[in-house]
Design a protein around this motif. Structure first.
Motif, PDB file in Angstrom:
ATOM      1  N   SER A   9       0.828  -1.200   0.000  1.00 22.83           N
ATOM      2  CA  SER A   9       0.000   0.000   0.000  1.00 22.83           C
ATOM      3  C   SER A   9       0.865   1.254   0.000  1.00 22.83           C
ATOM      4  CB  SER A   9      -0.899  -0.002   1.239  1.00 22.83           C
ATOM      5  OG  SER A   9      -1.522   1.250   1.423  1.00 22.83           O
ATOM      6  N   SER A  10       0.359   2.303  -0.613  1.00 21.98           N
ATOM      7  CA  SER A  10       1.105   3.565  -0.654  1.00 21.98           C
ATOM      8  C   SER A  10       0.887   4.407   0.597  1.00 21.98           C
ATOM      9  CB  SER A  10       0.711   4.381  -1.887  1.00 21.98           C
ATOM     10  OG  SER A  10      -0.661   4.756  -1.816  1.00 21.98           O
ATOM     11  N   THR A  11       0.129   3.887   1.539  1.00 24.25           N
ATOM     12  CA  THR A  11      -0.129   4.613   2.779  1.00 24.25           C
ATOM     13  C   THR A  11       1.166   4.770   3.587  1.00 24.25           C
ATOM     14  OG1 THR A  11      -2.371   3.730   2.893  1.00 24.25           O
ATOM     15  CG2 THR A  11      -1.452   4.634   4.927  1.00 24.25           C
ATOM     16  N   LEU A  57       7.365  -0.720  -3.694  1.00 27.55           N
ATOM     17  CA  LEU A  57       7.911  -2.040  -3.983  1.00 27.55           C
ATOM     18  C   LEU A  57       8.943  -2.353  -2.905  1.00 27.55           C
ATOM     19  CD1 LEU A  57       7.507  -4.238  -6.115  1.00 27.55           C
ATOM     20  CD2 LEU A  57       9.578  -3.405  -7.244  1.00 27.55           C
ATOM     21  N   GLN A  58       8.584  -3.280  -2.007  1.00 26.96           N
ATOM     22  CA  GLN A  58       9.391  -3.523  -0.815  1.00 26.96           C
ATOM     23  C   GLN A  58       9.700  -5.012  -0.641  1.00 26.96           C
ATOM     24  OE1 GLN A  58       7.490  -1.816   2.647  1.00 26.96           O
ATOM     25  NE2 GLN A  58       6.984   0.096   1.579  1.00 26.96           N
ATOM     26  N   SER A  98      16.233   1.848  -7.808  1.00 31.08           N
ATOM     27  CA  SER A  98      14.980   2.417  -8.318  1.00 31.08           C
ATOM     28  C   SER A  98      13.805   2.053  -7.422  1.00 31.08           C
ATOM     29  CB  SER A  98      14.716   1.941  -9.749  1.00 31.08           C
ATOM     30  OG  SER A  98      14.629   0.533  -9.812  1.00 31.08           O
ATOM     31  N   THR A  99      14.015   1.153  -6.447  1.00 29.19           N
ATOM     32  CA  THR A  99      12.950   0.767  -5.525  1.00 29.19           C
ATOM     33  C   THR A  99      13.515   0.598  -4.113  1.00 29.19           C
ATOM     34  OG1 THR A  99      13.230  -1.643  -5.706  1.00 29.19           O
ATOM     35  CG2 THR A  99      11.855  -0.563  -7.381  1.00 29.19           C
ATOM     36  N   VAL A 100      12.639   0.682  -3.142  1.00 28.52           N
ATOM     37  CA  VAL A 100      13.025   0.419  -1.756  1.00 28.52           C
ATOM     38  C   VAL A 100      13.488  -1.018  -1.588  1.00 28.52           C
ATOM     39  CG1 VAL A 100      12.024   0.055   0.545  1.00 28.52           C
ATOM     40  CG2 VAL A 100      11.698   2.236  -0.627  1.00 28.52           C
ATOM     41  N   ARG A 147      14.665  -2.858   7.596  1.00 24.56           N
ATOM     42  CA  ARG A 147      13.260  -2.470   7.656  1.00 24.56           C
ATOM     43  C   ARG A 147      13.051  -1.070   7.087  1.00 24.56           C
ATOM     44  NH1 ARG A 147      10.578  -7.253   8.687  1.00 24.56           N
ATOM     45  NH2 ARG A 147      11.683  -8.397  10.334  1.00 24.56           N
ATOM     46  N   PHE A 148      11.928  -0.890   6.414  1.00 26.06           N
ATOM     47  CA  PHE A 148      11.564   0.404   5.847  1.00 26.06           C
ATOM     48  C   PHE A 148      10.595   1.079   6.802  1.00 26.06           C
ATOM     49  CE2 PHE A 148       8.743   2.893   2.916  1.00 26.06           C
ATOM     50  CZ  PHE A 148       9.682   3.820   2.515  1.00 26.06           C
ATOM     51  N   VAL A 149      10.939   2.288   7.240  1.00 24.03           N
ATOM     52  CA  VAL A 149      10.128   2.980   8.240  1.00 24.03           C
ATOM     53  C   VAL A 149       9.899   4.432   7.835  1.00 24.03           C
ATOM     54  CG1 VAL A 149      10.950   1.503  10.118  1.00 24.03           C
ATOM     55  CG2 VAL A 149      12.153   3.649   9.606  1.00 24.03           C
ATOM     56  N   THR A 150       8.829   4.975   8.364  1.00 21.10           N
ATOM     57  CA  THR A 150       8.554   6.404   8.256  1.00 21.10           C
ATOM     58  C   THR A 150       8.999   7.066   9.552  1.00 21.10           C
ATOM     59  OG1 THR A 150       6.654   6.034   6.801  1.00 21.10           O
ATOM     60  CG2 THR A 150       6.773   8.155   7.938  1.00 21.10           C
ATOM     61  N   VAL A 151       9.774   8.113   9.450  1.00 20.92           N
ATOM     62  CA  VAL A 151      10.311   8.786  10.639  1.00 20.92           C
ATOM     63  C   VAL A 151       9.725  10.191  10.711  1.00 20.92           C
ATOM     64  CG1 VAL A 151      12.390   9.558  11.835  1.00 20.92           C
ATOM     65  CG2 VAL A 151      12.447   7.454  10.474  1.00 20.92           C
TER      66      VAL A 151
END
Length: 636
Positions: free
Chosen positions: A30-32, A45-46, A182-184, A313-317
Motif C-alpha cells: 500500500s502507498s499509505t 515495492l518492498q 529504483s525501488t526500496v 526495515r523500511f520505516v517512516t520517521v
C-alpha cells in the motif's frame, strides 16, 4: 569477520545458484505512509517477510532482516575487519549473480570512470579517454557514475585520467559493486546482504562530500541518484507545522528542485551548488543554503523521512513516530543511521533576489594595507548583512608578494530590491571609496529565486587530486569583542598572506522559532562566517610529501583559525578530514546522544563513513598511508 553460520549458508547456496530464480523477492504494498502523504511508486515495492519465505533456505539466509537474535550475533562476531575482496569469505561470483538477479539486474560491477585511458582494461579507448579527461572537473560527470566521487584524493587516486596507457589502474577505494536503486526493495536487499555477509556498505547520491564519505574499498554501494520523484503538497500537517511542503526523492538535485519550485511558485531551502543532492547527505549533514540567513539549515525544514534502517526495515520517521531518530537523522550525518529514500520539507513563498558581483585588488593606487582595510570594512558588516537575510559567497586570493584580489561572487540579497540592496551595502561602498578602492558592481534584481540562483552560482569545478580543504565556522561572538574580531581578522589575513586561498560565506543559520530541534552542529546556530581554505601539492609529490602538506594545513593554518574560536566547530560536509576532535568540531554537544542512538539503530555497525558518528571505532588500513578510503575497514 562476518558470522560463520551466515557466510557458510551463503557459500553453500552457491551449489543451487545456477538454477533459475523464480521466486519474487519484492512485493507491491500500500502507498499509505505514516507521514500522511502517499509513498512514491519507488517506495511501494518492498522486501517483505512473505517474499523471503518464498526463497529456498540457502538463498533467504543471505537476505533476512536483522532482529534481536542475528543482530546481536553479528555485533559479537564482527571483531576484526569487514570482509574484503580476496578473503576466503568474500562472496563468490555466483553469489553476486544471485544478488543481481534479485535486484532485477541493478547490480553494477565498478569500472573506474577513467578506465578507458588504460590499456589493461577492456574499456580502453583513446577517444573515450579524451572525452573523460576533458570533462573530469565537471561535477555532472561524477554524479552520473555509480562509484565516482568529487574528490579522488579520498578514493585513493587509483585510476585518474592519463596519457600513459601502460600505467596501472585499479578499482582502489571505489566500491567494488553498486546497486543502481529504483525501488526500496533493492535497498533492503543490499542492506541485508551486506550486513549478513559482513561486507562494507557505502551510500552514494552525487558524491559531493569533501571527505569521500560515499566511497570505500571492497564495499557494496547503494546509489540513490535516480530516485528523482517530486510531489508538491499544498497543505501538510504535522505536530509542529501546517502549510505547503514538498516531498523529494533522495536523488533530487538542487537544479531539479529549484526548477520545480519556480514552476509552482514557491521557494525551497537547498544547496548553493547546482549538482548537490538536496535530499541526500546534504540535508542529513545540516545543509547551508542561500536562504539560510532567513530560514535556517536544510535539515531544519524536514518534516518527515522515509528510511531503510540497518536491519533492512523500511520505516517512516516523523516527530511523532520516532522523536529520537527524527532528531538524530536531521543533521547527524549521512550514511550513519539509515538510508533515506525521500524527505518531506516545508517550503516558503516566492522571493525576489538582488545578485551582485564585483572585485577589487591591490595595484598602483591600492597598497596591501589599503586592500586589507577594505576587507576589514566588509568583515565588520557581517552581522548586519546576515541579520538582513543575505548570503554572500566571496574569495580572497594571494596573487603575489603583497598582492591580493577580492572577488564577490556573488552577494545574494534575498528579499531585497535593487534599491534595498544598495541601501544595505552603501556604507561599505562609501568606505571603499574613501580608501581609494574603486569597484564596479554588476547588480541585477530577479523576481524569483531560481533565476537569481542560476545567474549567481556557476557549475562546481571538482575532482582535483592535488588539493585538500579545511574549514571553520566563526561565531557571532568573534564580532562582539574587539580583541576577538582583531584576532579573527589577523588569522584570516595571515592565512592568505601565507599563500592560501580563502573561499567563504557570510551567513547565519539560526533555528527559526517554532521549528523542532535537530542534531545539526550547534556551532552553525551562532555562525556569521563559514570559511574554507585549502592546500595543494605537485602532481608527482610523494605520499610523505602530501601528508606533510595535509598536516601543516590541519595543525598550523587551521590551528590559527581554531584558536580564535576553540568552542565553535566546522561544517562536516566541507571540512578537513583530519579535523582534531571531530566529535566536538562537527557535532558539538550533540555527540554523546548521537553516539548512543547510533548503537541503538545500528548495533552491527553496518554504516560507516569517515568522521561520521561512531567512526572512531573503525580505521581504514589505507594502501598509501593517507587518510583515504583505499583499504580494508577494520575495528580499532
Amino acid at each position: 569477520m562476518a558470522p560463520r553460520s551466515i557466510i557458510k549458508g551463503a557459500l553453500l547456496s552457491a551449489l543451487a545458484l545456477s538454477a533459475p530464480v523464480t521466486a519474487q523477492v519484492a512485493e507491491q504494498v500500500s502507498s499509505t505512509s505514516g507521514a500522511g502523504v502517499p509513498l512514491f511508486t519507488s517506495e511501494t515495492l518492498q522486501l517483505t517477510e512473505d517474499a523471503l519465505a518464498s526463497l529456498n533456505p540457502n538463498q533467504s539466509v543471505l537476505f533476512q532482516f536483522g532482529n534481536s537474535t542475528n543482530s546481536s550475533l553479528s555485533a559479537r562476531s564482527i571483531s576484526g575487519c569487514k570482509v574484503y575482496p580476496g578473503d576466503f569469505f568474500w562472496p563468490s561470483k555466483l553469489v553476486w549473480s544471485l544478488l543481481d538477479k534479485f535486484l532485477g539486474g541493478a547490480l553494477i560491477k565498478t569500472v573506474p570512470l577513467a578506465a578507458s585511458c588504460y590499456s589493461s582494461w577492456d574499456e580502453y579507448d583513446a577517444d573515450t579517454c579524451a572525452s573523460i579527461t576533458d570533462d573530469w572537473t565537471n561535477s555532472n560527470l561524477h554524479a552520473a557514475d555509480s562509484a565516482s566521487v568529487m574528490w579522488p584524493l579520498f578514493e585513493g587516486r587509483t585510476c585518474l585520467p592519463t596519457t600513459n596507457a601502460s600505467a596501472s589502474c585499479t578499482v582502489g577505494g571505489y566500491s567494488s559493486y553498486a546497486v543502481n536503486v529504483s525501488t526500496v526493495a533493492q535497498i533492503q536487499l543490499a542492506v541485508n546482504f551486506a550486513r549478513n555477509a559482513g561486507i562494507r556498505l557505502v551510500v552514494k547520491n552525487t558524491g559531493h562530500d569533501f571527505n569521500g564519505k560515499s566511497t570505500g574499498a571492497g564495499a557494496l554501494g547503494i546509489w540513490t541518484h535516480h530516485l528523482k520523484e517530486i510531489d508538491y503538497i499544498e497543505n501538510y500537517k504535522s505536530k509542529s507545522y501546517q502549510g505547503p511542503a514538498v516531498k523529494m526523492g533522495a536523488g533530487v538535485q538542487a537544479f531539479e528542485i529549484y526548477e520545480k519550485a519556480n514552476e509552482l511558485g514557491f521557494s525551497v531551502v537547498g544547496g548553493e551548488g547546482k549538482t548537490v543532492g538536496v535530499a541526500g547527505g546534504y540535508v542529513l549533514g545540516g545543509g547551508h543554503s542561500p536562504l539560510s540567513s532567513i530560514y535556517g539549515l536544510a535539515a531544519d525544514q524536514v518534516l518527515a523521512l522515509e528510511v531503510v534502517l540497518a536491519n533492512g526495515r523500511f520505516v517512516t520517521v516523523t516527530e511523532e513516530s520516532d522523536p529520537d531518530l527524527f532528531w538524530a537523522i536531521r543533521g547527524g550525518g549521512g550514511g550513519t543511521f539509515g538510508i533515506v529514500t525521500s524527505v518531506i520539507s516545508r517550503v516558503h513563498p516566492k522571493v525576489g533576489v538582488t545578485v551582485t558581483t564585483f572585485s577589487f585588488s591591490t595595484g598602483t593606487d591600492v597598497s596591501a594595507d589599503t586592500f586589507w582595510a577594505g576587507v576589514r570594512s566588509y568583515m565588520e558588516r557581517f552581522p548586519a548583512h546576515a541579520d538582513a537575510g543575505t548570503y554572500a559567497y566571496f574569495w580572497i586570493l594571494n596573487t603575489g608578494t603583497d598582492s591580493f584580489e577580492f572577488l564577490m561572487n556573488p552577494f545574494f540579497a534575498v528579499n531585497h530590491t535593487l534599491a534595498e540592496y544598495t541601501a544595505l551595502v552603501q556604507p561599505w561602498y562609501d568606505e571603499l571609496a574613501d580608501l581609494g578602492i574603486s569597484i564596479t558592481p554588476n547588480s541585477t534584481y530577479y523576481d524569483n529565486f531560481y533565476d537569481a540562483w542560476s545567474a549567481g552560482f556557476p557549475l562546481e569545478t571538482v575532482a582535483s587530486s592535488v588539493m585538500m580543504t579545511g574549514s571553520r565556522l566563526f561565531p557571532r561572538a568573534n564580532w562582539e569583542s574587539d580583541s576577538l574580531f582583531n584576532s579573527t581578522f589577523d588569522a584570516l589575513r595571515s592565512t592568505i598572506s601565507e599563500g592560501y586561498v580563502l573561499l567563504a560565506f557570510n551567513l547565519k543559520a539560526e533555528l527559526v522559532d517554532g521549528y523542532p530541534s535537530n542534531s545539526a552542529n550547534p556551532a552553525f546556530r551562532n555562525t556569521l562566517l563559514h570559511a574554507i581554505t585549502s592546500t595543494s601539492w605537485d602532481s608527482d609529490a610523494t605520499n610523505a610529501e602530501i601528508l606533510e602538506k595535509m598536516d601543516y594545513l590541519t595543525n598550523d593554518v587551521l590551528g590559527q583559525w581554531r584558536a580564535t574560536c576553540p568552542d565553535s566547530g566546522a561544517y562536516m560536509s566541507e571540512s578537513d578530514i583530519q579535523e582534531p576532535d571531530f566529535q566536538q568540531a562537527f557535532y558539538g554537544s550533540n555527540y554523546a546522544r548521537l553516539y548512543k542512538l547510533k548503537q541503538l539503530y545500528d548495533p552491527t555497525n553496518l554504516f560507516y563513513a569517515p568522521t561520521a558518528v561512531g567512526s572512531e571505532n573503525w580505521e581504514v588500513k589505507s594502501a598509501d598511508g593517507l587518510p583515504d578510503q583505499n583499504g580494508r575497514l577494520c575495528r580499532v
